[in-house]
Design a protein around this motif. Structure first.
Motif, short mmCIF file in Angstrom:
data_model
loop_
_atom_site.label_atom_id
_atom_site.label_comp_id
_atom_site.label_asym_id
_atom_site.label_seq_id
_atom_site.Cartn_x
_atom_site.Cartn_y
_atom_site.Cartn_z
N TYR A 1 33.35 31.99 11.19
CA TYR A 1 33.75 32.46 12.52
C TYR A 1 34.37 31.31 13.30
O TYR A 1 35.47 31.44 13.84
CB TYR A 1 32.54 33.03 13.29
N TRP A 2 33.66 30.20 13.38
CA TRP A 2 34.15 29.07 14.19
C TRP A 2 35.46 28.51 13.64
O TRP A 2 36.40 28.28 14.41
CB TRP A 2 33.07 27.98 14.29
N ASP B 1 43.04 30.47 14.06
CA ASP B 1 43.81 31.52 14.74
C ASP B 1 44.57 30.97 15.94
O ASP B 1 45.69 31.38 16.22
CB ASP B 1 42.90 32.65 15.21
N PHE C 1 39.90 26.44 20.61
CA PHE C 1 40.07 27.88 20.48
C PHE C 1 40.86 28.43 21.66
O PHE C 1 41.08 27.74 22.66
CB PHE C 1 38.70 28.57 20.38
N ASP C 2 41.27 29.66 21.54
CA ASP C 2 42.00 30.33 22.61
C ASP C 2 41.09 30.42 23.84
O ASP C 2 40.02 31.03 23.77
CB ASP C 2 42.42 31.73 22.16
N ILE D 1 38.35 31.00 14.42
CA ILE D 1 38.96 31.02 15.76
C ILE D 1 39.79 29.77 16.01
O ILE D 1 40.80 29.82 16.71
CB ILE D 1 37.94 31.26 16.90
N LEU E 1 39.01 33.46 24.85
CA LEU E 1 37.79 33.83 24.12
C LEU E 1 36.53 33.19 24.72
O LEU E 1 35.44 33.32 24.17
CB LEU E 1 37.89 33.42 22.65
N VAL F 1 32.78 33.26 22.97
CA VAL F 1 32.21 32.12 22.27
C VAL F 1 30.99 31.57 23.00
O VAL F 1 30.07 31.06 22.37
CB VAL F 1 33.24 31.00 21.99
#
Length: 113
Positions: A96-97, A103, A53-54, A100, A57, A61
């Protein structure tokens, strides 16, 4: 290589519903990685998700149920984490997971070949 095949099927089904993604499965990190558009996106490691993920975040997270930092050689890996099953049991949390991860995928760097 031991990983939760039902979880792998759940990820596979979710990704298959996304148009225009090139998805390849690859055994790595002692589990099954889902490569999206040539980059590692999400991995099944035993019964956990391993998410990419980014890194911006991180604080968000880290507050989520099931979050575990990913540590390699004593160093926490920025932009990667494990998520225990309690953290993705519900459809909303699971989405959600994976959301992200997807994304971040266009911004993620490809690994050297």
């Amino acid at each position: 290589m031991a990983y939760d095949t039902a979880l792998a099927d759940r990820v596979r089904e979710y990704l298959a519903a996304m148009p225009k993604l090139r998805i390849k499965e690859k055994e790595m990190f002692s589990g099954l990685a889902f490569m999206v558009n040539g980059k590692m996106c999400v991995n099944i490691s035993h019964d956990n998700l391993m998410c990419r993920f980014d890194p911006e975040l991180k604080e968000e997270v880290a507050e989520r149920k099931g979050f575990l930092p990913m540590v390699m050689r004593g160093k926490e890996m920025a932009g990667y984490c494990y998520v225990e099953p309690a953290g993705f049991r519900s459809k909303k949390d699971f989405e959600y997971w994976l959301g992200i991860c997807l994304d971040f995928n266009p911004k993620a760097k490809s690994s050297k070949k």
